[in-house]
Write a protein that holds these residues in place. Structure first.
Motif, PDB file in Angstrom:
ATOM      1  N   UNK A  63      12.378   5.865  -1.627  1.00 55.20           N
ATOM      2  CA  UNK A  63      12.011   6.854  -0.604  1.00 55.20           C
ATOM      3  C   UNK A  63      10.745   6.432   0.144  1.00 55.20           C
ATOM      4  N   UNK A  64      10.759   6.597   1.451  1.00 53.09           N
ATOM      5  CA  UNK A  64       9.593   6.283   2.281  1.00 53.09           C
ATOM      6  C   UNK A  64       8.526   7.350   2.087  1.00 53.09           C
ATOM      7  N   UNK A  65       8.944   8.581   1.931  1.00 50.93           N
ATOM      8  CA  UNK A  65       8.015   9.691   1.709  1.00 50.93           C
ATOM      9  C   UNK A  65       7.904  10.577   2.939  1.00 50.93           C
ATOM     10  N   UNK A 110      10.159   1.205   6.369  1.00 49.99           N
ATOM     11  CA  UNK A 110       9.769   0.690   5.062  1.00 49.99           C
ATOM     12  C   UNK A 110       8.793   1.636   4.380  1.00 49.99           C
ATOM     13  N   UNK A 111       8.848   1.667   3.044  1.00 52.76           N
ATOM     14  CA  UNK A 111       7.877   2.446   2.283  1.00 52.76           C
ATOM     15  C   UNK A 111       6.507   1.762   2.416  1.00 52.76           C
ATOM     16  N   UNK A 112       5.470   2.477   2.085  1.00 55.93           N
ATOM     17  CA  UNK A 112       4.112   1.968   2.274  1.00 55.93           C
ATOM     18  C   UNK A 112       3.871   0.663   1.509  1.00 55.93           C
ATOM     19  N   UNK A 113       4.379   0.557   0.279  1.00 50.45           N
ATOM     20  CA  UNK A 113       4.157  -0.650  -0.522  1.00 50.45           C
ATOM     21  C   UNK A 113       4.780  -1.885   0.131  1.00 50.45           C
ATOM     22  N   UNK A 114       6.019  -1.765   0.556  1.00 51.11           N
ATOM     23  CA  UNK A 114       6.717  -2.891   1.191  1.00 51.11           C
ATOM     24  C   UNK A 114       6.041  -3.241   2.513  1.00 51.11           C
ATOM     25  N   UNK A 115       5.677  -2.239   3.297  1.00 51.21           N
ATOM     26  CA  UNK A 115       5.032  -2.488   4.592  1.00 51.21           C
ATOM     27  C   UNK A 115       3.698  -3.203   4.393  1.00 51.21           C
ATOM     28  N   UNK A 116       2.932  -2.790   3.398  1.00 50.23           N
ATOM     29  CA  UNK A 116       1.654  -3.435   3.095  1.00 50.23           C
ATOM     30  C   UNK A 116       1.876  -4.894   2.716  1.00 50.23           C
TER      31      UNK A 116
END
Length: 143
Positions: free
Chosen positions: A112-114, A126-132
């Motif tokens: 989940x992206x959130x 993208x979720x925050x972790x993947x985008x980072x």
């Protein structure tokens, strides 16, 4: 102390935020984000139209410094139009993900992206972790 009244739109947004995790991207949330994306699409198209209209209606300028200022403003308007035009396909892709019920999930990890991230950026892929991670890789290769 004055109590702040919140309208139906804010109440719905708060309900979306407060929903339990097991209700993530339920029918109400998908409908909410669909409406948000449609509004964003309409606003973006209006910004593009206004900027183009402004560029096509130059003022009657005789002073060279005023002309230079106008040209600089046109340059900024062009950049705004280009940025906004890149946003339109992202909005359409997000609407398509709502249609096929994959909206709200990371394209890379499936996590989940959130809701809070989607409220801030409804076109997020993208979720925050993947985008980072992607941004960190990008920075490494730019050096």
């Amino acid at each position: 102390m004055e109590s702040k009244k919140i309208g139906p739109k804010e109440q719905l947004e708060q309900r979306i935020i407060d929903a339990p995790e097991e209700e993530y991207m339920n029918e109400e949330q998908l409908a909410f984000f669909k409406q948000k994306l449609i509004e964003l699409h309409d606003i973006t198209r209006e910004h593009i139209r206004e900027a183009k209209e402004q560029m096509l209606s130059p003022p009657d300028i005789t002073d060279l410094s005023d002309k230079a200022t106008w040209e600089e403003q046109c340059g900024m308007l062009i950049r705004i139009v280009e940025r906004e035009q890149r946003l339109l396909p992202k909005i359409q892709q997000a609407l398509e993900r709502i249609r096929i019920e994959t909206y709200g999930y990371c394209l890379e990890s499936g996590e989940p992206i959130g809701v809070r991230r989607l409220l801030a950026r409804p076109t997020a892929d993208f979720c925050a972790d993947v985008k980072t991670m992607m941004e960190n890789k990008e920075h490494m290769y730019q050096k």
